[in-house]
Scaffold this active site. Sequence first.
Site, PDB file in Angstrom:
ATOM      1  N   ASP A  29     -21.875  -0.634 -44.286  1.00 35.67           N
ATOM      2  CA  ASP A  29     -21.283  -0.950 -45.585  1.00 35.67           C
ATOM      3  C   ASP A  29     -19.761  -0.873 -45.462  1.00 35.67           C
ATOM      4  OD1 ASP A  29     -22.460  -0.744 -48.799  1.00 35.67           O
ATOM      5  OD2 ASP A  29     -20.301  -0.557 -48.429  1.00 35.67           O
ATOM      6  N   ASN A  86     -30.653  -1.016 -55.476  1.00 37.55           N
ATOM      7  CA  ASN A  86     -30.216  -1.221 -56.862  1.00 37.55           C
ATOM      8  C   ASN A  86     -30.710  -2.573 -57.351  1.00 37.55           C
ATOM      9  OD1 ASN A  86     -28.661   1.206 -56.920  1.00 37.55           O
ATOM     10  ND2 ASN A  86     -27.033   0.170 -55.792  1.00 37.55           N
ATOM     11  N   VAL A  95     -24.224  -7.215 -55.313  1.00 40.83           N
ATOM     12  CA  VAL A  95     -24.495  -8.334 -54.401  1.00 40.83           C
ATOM     13  C   VAL A  95     -25.954  -8.731 -54.591  1.00 40.83           C
ATOM     14  CG1 VAL A  95     -24.574  -9.131 -52.015  1.00 40.83           C
ATOM     15  CG2 VAL A  95     -22.767  -7.546 -52.735  1.00 40.83           C
ATOM     16  N   HIS A  99     -31.071  -5.772 -50.677  1.00 39.24           N
ATOM     17  CA  HIS A  99     -30.624  -4.876 -49.610  1.00 39.24           C
ATOM     18  C   HIS A  99     -31.055  -3.454 -49.876  1.00 39.24           C
ATOM     19  CE1 HIS A  99     -27.405  -5.284 -52.640  1.00 39.24           C
ATOM     20  NE2 HIS A  99     -27.125  -4.019 -52.410  1.00 39.24           N
ATOM     21  N   HIS A 101     -29.808   0.354 -49.146  1.00 40.56           N
ATOM     22  CA  HIS A 101     -28.734   1.221 -48.664  1.00 40.56           C
ATOM     23  C   HIS A 101     -29.383   2.378 -47.895  1.00 40.56           C
ATOM     24  CE1 HIS A 101     -25.474  -0.138 -51.561  1.00 40.56           C
ATOM     25  NE2 HIS A 101     -26.539  -0.571 -52.198  1.00 40.56           N
TER      26      HIS A 101
HETATM   27  P1  5GP Z   1     -25.023  -2.993 -54.522  1.00 36.20           P
HETATM   28  O1  5GP Z   1     -23.984  -2.440 -55.458  1.00 36.20           O
HETATM   29  O2  5GP Z   1     -25.250  -4.463 -54.785  1.00 36.20           O
HETATM   30  O3  5GP Z   1     -26.282  -2.215 -54.450  1.00 36.20           O
HETATM   31  O4  5GP Z   1     -24.391  -2.849 -53.065  1.00 36.20           O
HETATM   32  C1  5GP Z   1     -23.574  -3.781 -52.477  1.00 36.20           C
HETATM   33  C2  5GP Z   1     -22.915  -3.085 -51.306  1.00 36.20           C
HETATM   34  O5  5GP Z   1     -22.374  -4.088 -50.467  1.00 36.20           O
HETATM   35  C3  5GP Z   1     -21.765  -2.166 -51.700  1.00 36.20           C
HETATM   36  O6  5GP Z   1     -22.036  -0.853 -51.222  1.00 36.20           O
HETATM   37  C4  5GP Z   1     -20.549  -2.784 -51.028  1.00 36.20           C
HETATM   38  O7  5GP Z   1     -19.661  -1.821 -50.511  1.00 36.20           O
HETATM   39  C5  5GP Z   1     -21.165  -3.619 -49.938  1.00 36.20           C
HETATM   40  N1  5GP Z   1     -20.412  -4.807 -49.605  1.00 36.20           N
HETATM   41  C6  5GP Z   1     -19.923  -5.738 -50.481  1.00 36.20           C
HETATM   42  N2  5GP Z   1     -19.291  -6.722 -49.828  1.00 36.20           N
HETATM   43  C7  5GP Z   1     -19.396  -6.419 -48.504  1.00 36.20           C
HETATM   44  C8  5GP Z   1     -18.926  -7.071 -47.328  1.00 36.20           C
HETATM   45  O8  5GP Z   1     -18.294  -8.133 -47.352  1.00 36.20           O
HETATM   46  N3  5GP Z   1     -19.197  -6.460 -46.135  1.00 36.20           N
HETATM   47  C9  5GP Z   1     -19.904  -5.298 -46.053  1.00 36.20           C
HETATM   48  N4  5GP Z   1     -20.112  -4.799 -44.833  1.00 36.20           N
HETATM   49  N5  5GP Z   1     -20.359  -4.658 -47.158  1.00 36.20           N
HETATM   50  C10 5GP Z   1     -20.107  -5.211 -48.360  1.00 36.20           C
END
Ligand code: 5GP
Length: 113
Positions: A29, A86, A95, A99, A101
């Site tokens: 991440d 999430n 996003v 996914h 985490h």
């Molecule tokens: P969500 O909030 O959708 O559950 O998690 C999305 C995760 O994707 C976040 O923890 C954020 O830091 C990570 N993330 C967003 N954009 C990028 C990216 O371009 N590269 C990487 N490696 N992680 C990303």
Amino acid sequence: MDCIFCRIAKKEIPSKIVYEDDVAVAFEDVNPQAPTHVLVIPRRHIPTILDLTQEDDALVGQLYRIAGKLARQRGIGDRGFRLVANCNREAGQTVFHLHLHLIGGRPMHWPPG
Ligand code: 5GP
Ligand code: ZN
């Protein structure tokens, strides 16, 4: 369609990939919330948990097993770790490509925020 995780899976956007196979990719991440913070994604674009179908049952199992394997490799299997998925706005999904985490390497609190 412009999905950042599809582009990461295709290596059109750089990331620190820690695992990949035919159906899944795992990468660090970019904004880690713990010493280990890895995202495990399917290669195929699935927006949310709500878009999963019965055909995806094996895929979901694979994502979990990959996460477990990575946790063990990083020495946090026995200590403990958390898998978080999430879904939609109130859970904080930002996003919209499914996914998991994998978070660990420090004590976790419950209930989560
Ligand atoms: P969500 O909030 O959708 O559950 O998690 C999305 C995760 O994707 C976040 O923890 C954020 O830091 C990570 N993330 C967003 N954009 C990028 C990216 O371009 N590269 C990487 N490696 N992680 C990303
Ligand atoms: Zn995608």
